[in-house]
Scaffold this active site. Structure first.
Site, mmCIF file in Angstrom:
data_model
loop_
_atom_site.group_PDB
_atom_site.id
_atom_site.type_symbol
_atom_site.label_atom_id
_atom_site.label_comp_id
_atom_site.label_asym_id
_atom_site.label_seq_id
_atom_site.Cartn_x
_atom_site.Cartn_y
_atom_site.Cartn_z
ATOM 1 C CD GLU A 122 5.086 11.594 -17.427
ATOM 2 O OE1 GLU A 122 4.956 10.423 -17.810
ATOM 3 O OE2 GLU A 122 6.162 12.037 -16.975
ATOM 4 C CG ASP A 169 4.247 4.326 -16.833
ATOM 5 O OD1 ASP A 169 4.297 3.771 -15.733
ATOM 6 O OD2 ASP A 169 5.210 4.884 -17.369
#
Ligand code: NAG
Length: 148
Positions: A54, A71
């Site tokens: 991620e 994000d």
């Protein structure tokens, strides 16, 4: 003028010291202490693998998505549902400012990630995990680290 440039300089220094790339084993220790090992049934390796794909362990990582949401941080937690960002309408399920998810203190990010696992029933929230970690042998990710 002088004050402004000094403040700008301080701002830069603060930004630099706040961002951090954790090492795999340092993260393993932090995650282990925060009881992430087997949280929601996901072994420590899953968490380390997920954070790698991620954010590459970058606590300040930010990604702007097509819908305008962002994000945030090591777990790339999205502003639309999970945290509070100034500009947009959000649900803020984690009751946390998005900016708290990009500091080198991972406490808030971990609390929020636990909530995501609980509320969405697993780690499917994380595309990086689904693509690279799900269903694989995760023991390598904590190899050589001082965690049980
Ligand atoms: C970490 O993320 C920040 C914000 O996206 C970026 O500016 C920085 O270059 C990244 N650090 C590394 C080492 O990739």
């Amino acid at each position: 003028m002088k004050t402004a440039s000094i403040l700008a300089l301080i701002g830069c220094l603060v930004t630099v010291t706040e961002s951090r790339i954790y090492t795999r084993c340092k993260l393993a220790k932090i995650f282990s202490r925060a009881s992430l090992d087997n949280y929601g049934g996901f072994s420590l390796g899953n968490w380390i693998c997920m954070a790698y794909y991620e954010s590459h362990y970058n606590t300040t990582a930010q990604t702007v998505l097509d819908d305008g949401s962002i994000d945030y941080g090591i777990f790339q937690i999205n502003s639309f549902t999970w945290c509070r960002q100034a500009q947009t309408q959000e649900k803020n399920h984690c009751h946390v400012a998005c900016s708290a998810l990009i500091t080198d203190d991972l406490t808030d990010a971990i609390i929020c990630a636990k909530k995501i696992v609980k509320e969405t029933e697993g780690m499917n929230y994380w595309q990086g995990w689904k693509k690279h970690c799900e269903g694989r042998d995760m023991s390598e990710w904590k190899r050589g680290c001082e965690v049980s």
